[in-house]
Design a protein around this motif. Structure first.
Motif, PDB file in Angstrom:
ATOM      1  N   SER A 210       2.262  19.342   7.665  1.00  0.00           N
ATOM      2  CA  SER A 210       1.496  20.519   7.228  1.00  0.00           C
ATOM      3  C   SER A 210       2.151  21.299   6.098  1.00  0.00           C
ATOM      4  O   SER A 210       1.894  22.482   5.937  1.00  0.00           O
ATOM      5  N   ASP A 211       2.992  20.652   5.342  1.00  0.00           N
ATOM      6  CA  ASP A 211       3.634  21.308   4.206  1.00  0.00           C
ATOM      7  C   ASP A 211       3.694  20.306   3.057  1.00  0.00           C
ATOM      8  O   ASP A 211       4.326  19.242   3.187  1.00  0.00           O
ATOM      9  N   ARG A 212       3.035  20.645   1.957  1.00  0.00           N
ATOM     10  CA  ARG A 212       2.907  19.730   0.812  1.00  0.00           C
ATOM     11  C   ARG A 212       4.273  19.314   0.273  1.00  0.00           C
ATOM     12  O   ARG A 212       4.537  18.129   0.052  1.00  0.00           O
ATOM     13  N   HIS A 213       5.158  20.279   0.058  1.00  0.00           N
ATOM     14  CA  HIS A 213       6.463  19.986  -0.535  1.00  0.00           C
ATOM     15  C   HIS A 213       7.278  19.058   0.381  1.00  0.00           C
ATOM     16  O   HIS A 213       7.853  18.063  -0.085  1.00  0.00           O
ATOM     17  N   THR A 214       7.318  19.360   1.652  1.00  0.00           N
ATOM     18  CA  THR A 214       8.063  18.538   2.605  1.00  0.00           C
ATOM     19  C   THR A 214       7.451  17.147   2.699  1.00  0.00           C
ATOM     20  O   THR A 214       8.178  16.144   2.751  1.00  0.00           O
TER      21      THR A 214
ATOM     22  N   GLU B  12       1.906  -2.260  -9.198  1.00  0.00           N
ATOM     23  CA  GLU B  12       1.879  -0.810  -9.432  1.00  0.00           C
ATOM     24  C   GLU B  12       0.687  -0.144  -8.742  1.00  0.00           C
ATOM     25  O   GLU B  12       0.817   0.953  -8.179  1.00  0.00           O
ATOM     26  N   HIS B  13      -0.470  -0.801  -8.761  1.00  0.00           N
ATOM     27  CA  HIS B  13      -1.665  -0.229  -8.123  1.00  0.00           C
ATOM     28  C   HIS B  13      -1.506  -0.170  -6.601  1.00  0.00           C
ATOM     29  O   HIS B  13      -1.947   0.773  -5.968  1.00  0.00           O
ATOM     30  N   VAL B  14      -0.868  -1.179  -6.048  1.00  0.00           N
ATOM     31  CA  VAL B  14      -0.623  -1.207  -4.609  1.00  0.00           C
ATOM     32  C   VAL B  14       0.330  -0.084  -4.226  1.00  0.00           C
ATOM     33  O   VAL B  14       0.119   0.621  -3.236  1.00  0.00           O
ATOM     34  N   VAL B  15       1.372   0.110  -5.029  1.00  0.00           N
ATOM     35  CA  VAL B  15       2.347   1.170  -4.762  1.00  0.00           C
ATOM     36  C   VAL B  15       1.671   2.531  -4.811  1.00  0.00           C
ATOM     37  O   VAL B  15       1.889   3.373  -3.930  1.00  0.00           O
ATOM     38  N   LYS B  16       0.829   2.762  -5.814  1.00  0.00           N
ATOM     39  CA  LYS B  16       0.131   4.054  -5.917  1.00  0.00           C
ATOM     40  C   LYS B  16      -0.775   4.290  -4.716  1.00  0.00           C
ATOM     41  O   LYS B  16      -0.818   5.387  -4.171  1.00  0.00           O
ATOM     42  N   ALA B  17      -1.498   3.264  -4.295  1.00  0.00           N
ATOM     43  CA  ALA B  17      -2.390   3.398  -3.140  1.00  0.00           C
ATOM     44  C   ALA B  17      -1.577   3.661  -1.872  1.00  0.00           C
ATOM     45  O   ALA B  17      -1.936   4.524  -1.068  1.00  0.00           O
ATOM     46  N   LEU B  18      -0.475   2.938  -1.702  1.00  0.00           N
ATOM     47  CA  LEU B  18       0.374   3.151  -0.526  1.00  0.00           C
ATOM     48  C   LEU B  18       1.021   4.526  -0.561  1.00  0.00           C
ATOM     49  O   LEU B  18       1.151   5.179   0.465  1.00  0.00           O
ATOM     50  N   TYR B  19       1.429   4.960  -1.750  1.00  0.00           N
ATOM     51  CA  TYR B  19       2.046   6.285  -1.866  1.00  0.00           C
ATOM     52  C   TYR B  19       1.063   7.351  -1.399  1.00  0.00           C
ATOM     53  O   TYR B  19       1.424   8.243  -0.635  1.00  0.00           O
ATOM     54  N   GLU B  20      -0.184   7.250  -1.845  1.00  0.00           N
ATOM     55  CA  GLU B  20      -1.195   8.245  -1.462  1.00  0.00           C
ATOM     56  C   GLU B  20      -1.447   8.216   0.046  1.00  0.00           C
ATOM     57  O   GLU B  20      -1.528   9.265   0.687  1.00  0.00           O
ATOM     58  N   LYS B  21      -1.556   7.023   0.628  1.00  0.00           N
ATOM     59  CA  LYS B  21      -1.763   6.906   2.078  1.00  0.00           C
ATOM     60  C   LYS B  21      -0.582   7.512   2.841  1.00  0.00           C
ATOM     61  O   LYS B  21      -0.771   8.247   3.814  1.00  0.00           O
ATOM     62  N   LEU B  22       0.629   7.193   2.392  1.00  0.00           N
ATOM     63  CA  LEU B  22       1.821   7.722   3.058  1.00  0.00           C
ATOM     64  C   LEU B  22       1.907   9.235   2.922  1.00  0.00           C
ATOM     65  O   LEU B  22       2.256   9.934   3.869  1.00  0.00           O
ATOM     66  N   PHE B  23       1.590   9.736   1.736  1.00  0.00           N
ATOM     67  CA  PHE B  23       1.620  11.182   1.543  1.00  0.00           C
ATOM     68  C   PHE B  23       0.624  11.869   2.467  1.00  0.00           C
ATOM     69  O   PHE B  23       0.954  12.863   3.125  1.00  0.00           O
ATOM     70  N   GLN B  24      -0.599  11.354   2.553  1.00  0.00           N
ATOM     71  CA  GLN B  24      -1.618  11.947   3.425  1.00  0.00           C
ATOM     72  C   GLN B  24      -1.156  11.922   4.877  1.00  0.00           C
ATOM     73  O   GLN B  24      -1.334  12.896   5.616  1.00  0.00           O
ATOM     74  N   TYR B  25      -0.549  10.821   5.283  1.00  0.00           N
ATOM     75  CA  TYR B  25      -0.031  10.713   6.642  1.00  0.00           C
ATOM     76  C   TYR B  25       1.060  11.759   6.877  1.00  0.00           C
ATOM     77  O   TYR B  25       1.023  12.499   7.862  1.00  0.00           O
ATOM     78  N   CYS B  26       2.022  11.841   5.963  1.00  0.00           N
ATOM     79  CA  CYS B  26       3.125  12.796   6.104  1.00  0.00           C
ATOM     80  C   CYS B  26       2.609  14.236   6.084  1.00  0.00           C
ATOM     81  O   CYS B  26       3.053  15.072   6.873  1.00  0.00           O
TER      82      CYS B  26
END
Length: 154
Positions: free
Chosen positions: A22-26, A3-17
């Motif tokens: 340039s749009d938070r929702h997208t 679960e901790h790995v998924v959360k860290a990866l989610y945050e990295k992926l979100f920042q990348y996206c």
């Protein structure tokens, strides 16, 4: 995945996206779609390359999204900082230099220094050799240093 790995990866992926779109929702939608597509393919798991697969999926989804509707100029989010602060001026100059880079170069810098991926992982995502990616990143950083110095900042 833990679960901790998924959360860290989610945050990295979100920042990348977010840096690409340039749009938070997208960016949130693309990040979620990335994980859904990853989970639909069990062959991606247990290979030791899960992060590389996730970023490859995210990259392709960002490209698809970009083709649908090109993003607006990156907006500057000023968070209670003084324009008189030298580090603030440096950050804004760096942001302007990043914004002026061609998309492909900006992506390499973001993957390496914002998302924290290794050169080998980036090479896998981009379909290039480690040597090529490493050389390109060094060349981009040199160009950025030169531009940063031209602005009278170091």
């Amino acid at each position: 995945m833990d679960e901790h790995v998924v959360k860290a990866l989610y945050e990295k992926l979100f920042q990348y996206c977010y840096s690409r779109l340039s749009d938070r929702h997208t960016a949130e939608d693309v990040t979620q779609e990335t994980f859904l597509r990853f989970l639909e393919h069990p062959e991606y798991r247990g290979t030791g390359k899960e992060q590389q697969y996730l970023f490859t999926i995210a990259r392709n989804l960002c490209i698809d999204e970009y083709r649908k509707t090109p993003p607006e100029e990156l907006t500057e989010e000023v968070v209670d900082e003084s324009a008189d602060d030298p580090s603030y001026a440096d950050r804004m100059t760096l942001r302007a230099i990043l914004d002026d880079l061609p998309e492909e170069e900006r992506e390499l810098v973001v993957l390496r220094y914002v998302s924290g991926l290794s050169v080998r992982e980036i090479a896998g995502i981009c379909g290039a050799s480690w040597f090529t990616v490493n050389r390109r990143i060094k060349k981009i950083l040199s160009k950025m240093r030169e531009e940063f110095g031209r602005e009278g900042l170091t």
